[in-house]
Design a protein around this motif. Structure first.
Motif, short mmCIF file in Angstrom:
data_model
loop_
_atom_site.label_atom_id
_atom_site.label_comp_id
_atom_site.label_asym_id
_atom_site.label_seq_id
_atom_site.Cartn_x
_atom_site.Cartn_y
_atom_site.Cartn_z
N GLY A 17 63.57 57.92 45.83
CA GLY A 17 63.05 58.15 44.49
C GLY A 17 63.48 57.10 43.48
O GLY A 17 62.82 56.92 42.45
N VAL A 18 64.57 56.42 43.77
CA VAL A 18 65.03 55.34 42.88
C VAL A 18 64.88 53.98 43.56
O VAL A 18 65.46 53.00 43.14
CB VAL A 18 66.49 55.56 42.39
CG1 VAL A 18 66.57 56.78 41.50
CG2 VAL A 18 67.46 55.66 43.55
N GLY A 19 64.09 53.95 44.63
CA GLY A 19 63.77 52.70 45.29
C GLY A 19 64.81 52.16 46.24
O GLY A 19 64.81 50.98 46.55
N VAL A 20 65.72 53.01 46.72
CA VAL A 20 66.77 52.56 47.64
C VAL A 20 66.51 53.17 49.02
O VAL A 20 66.33 54.38 49.15
CB VAL A 20 68.17 52.98 47.14
CG1 VAL A 20 69.24 52.63 48.16
CG2 VAL A 20 68.47 52.35 45.79
N VAL A 21 66.48 52.31 50.03
CA VAL A 21 66.32 52.77 51.40
C VAL A 21 67.52 52.29 52.21
O VAL A 21 67.79 51.10 52.27
CB VAL A 21 65.02 52.21 52.03
CG1 VAL A 21 64.91 52.61 53.49
CG2 VAL A 21 63.81 52.67 51.25
N ASN A 47 71.20 45.63 53.87
CA ASN A 47 71.29 44.22 53.52
C ASN A 47 71.80 44.05 52.09
O ASN A 47 71.96 45.02 51.34
CB ASN A 47 69.94 43.51 53.73
CG ASN A 47 68.86 44.04 52.84
OD1 ASN A 47 69.08 44.42 51.69
ND2 ASN A 47 67.64 44.07 53.37
N VAL A 48 72.07 42.81 51.73
CA VAL A 48 72.66 42.52 50.42
C VAL A 48 71.73 42.95 49.29
O VAL A 48 72.19 43.49 48.27
CB VAL A 48 72.99 41.01 50.32
CG1 VAL A 48 73.41 40.63 48.92
CG2 VAL A 48 74.09 40.66 51.30
N ARG A 49 70.45 42.75 49.43
CA ARG A 49 69.51 43.16 48.37
C ARG A 49 69.57 44.66 48.13
O ARG A 49 69.56 45.12 47.00
CB ARG A 49 68.09 42.75 48.72
CG ARG A 49 67.83 41.30 48.51
CD ARG A 49 66.38 41.01 48.71
NE ARG A 49 66.09 39.65 48.29
CZ ARG A 49 64.93 39.09 48.40
NH1 ARG A 49 63.93 39.75 48.94
NH2 ARG A 49 64.74 37.86 47.99
N THR A 50 69.61 45.43 49.20
CA THR A 50 69.68 46.88 49.06
C THR A 50 71.00 47.29 48.42
O THR A 50 71.01 48.15 47.53
CB THR A 50 69.52 47.57 50.44
OG1 THR A 50 68.25 47.20 50.98
CG2 THR A 50 69.61 49.08 50.32
N ALA A 51 72.10 46.69 48.82
CA ALA A 51 73.40 46.99 48.22
C ALA A 51 73.40 46.66 46.73
O ALA A 51 73.91 47.43 45.91
CB ALA A 51 74.51 46.23 48.93
N LEU A 54 71.25 49.29 44.93
CA LEU A 54 71.99 50.54 44.84
C LEU A 54 73.05 50.45 43.74
O LEU A 54 73.22 51.39 42.95
CB LEU A 54 72.63 50.90 46.18
CG LEU A 54 73.45 52.18 46.25
CD1 LEU A 54 72.63 53.39 45.82
CD2 LEU A 54 73.99 52.38 47.65
N THR A 55 73.74 49.34 43.66
CA THR A 55 74.75 49.12 42.62
C THR A 55 74.10 49.20 41.23
O THR A 55 74.63 49.85 40.32
CB THR A 55 75.43 47.75 42.80
OG1 THR A 55 76.07 47.75 44.07
CG2 THR A 55 76.45 47.48 41.71
N ASP A 56 72.95 48.55 41.08
CA ASP A 56 72.24 48.58 39.79
C ASP A 56 71.83 50.00 39.41
O ASP A 56 71.97 50.41 38.26
CB ASP A 56 71.01 47.68 39.83
CG ASP A 56 71.35 46.21 39.91
OD1 ASP A 56 72.52 45.83 39.62
OD2 ASP A 56 70.46 45.41 40.28
N VAL A 57 71.33 50.75 40.39
CA VAL A 57 70.91 52.13 40.13
C VAL A 57 72.11 52.97 39.70
O VAL A 57 72.05 53.71 38.72
CB VAL A 57 70.22 52.75 41.37
CG1 VAL A 57 70.08 54.25 41.22
CG2 VAL A 57 68.87 52.09 41.62
#
Length: 81
Positions: A17-21, A47-51, A54-57
């Motif tokens: 729902g917040v774009g994190v898989v 991967n780094v982009r997902t991490a 997630l940090t930004d969210v």
């Protein structure tokens, strides 16, 4: 009480729902197969982009005290109507 699998699916849906898989999200196989009543949830690898996403969210979420103050304010406003 919801099963561990249901909790994992709920977490997966909330993250999506917040774009994190998190592709490896699942029930920890060792504790899931044991008699442990509360199996661990393996958040897995990403991967780094997902991490980074997630940090930004997480950083965009209101601080706990800010959220509590907002809930109290809304409750007061609702009672005064």
């Amino acid at each position: 009480m919801r099963s561990t699998e249901e909790i994992v699916e709920s977490l997966r849906d909330a993250l999506a729902g917040v774009g994190v898989v998190l592709p490896s999200l699942g029930v920890d196989p060792v504790t899931g197969a044991s008699d442990e009543p509360f199996a661990l949830i393996d958040l897995g690898r990403c991967n780094v982009r997902t991490a980074e996403h997630l940090t930004d969210v997480l950083r965009s979420l209101p601080a706990r005290e800010t959220l509590r103050a907002r809930v109290r304010q809304v409750n007061r406003e609702t009672k005064s109507r």
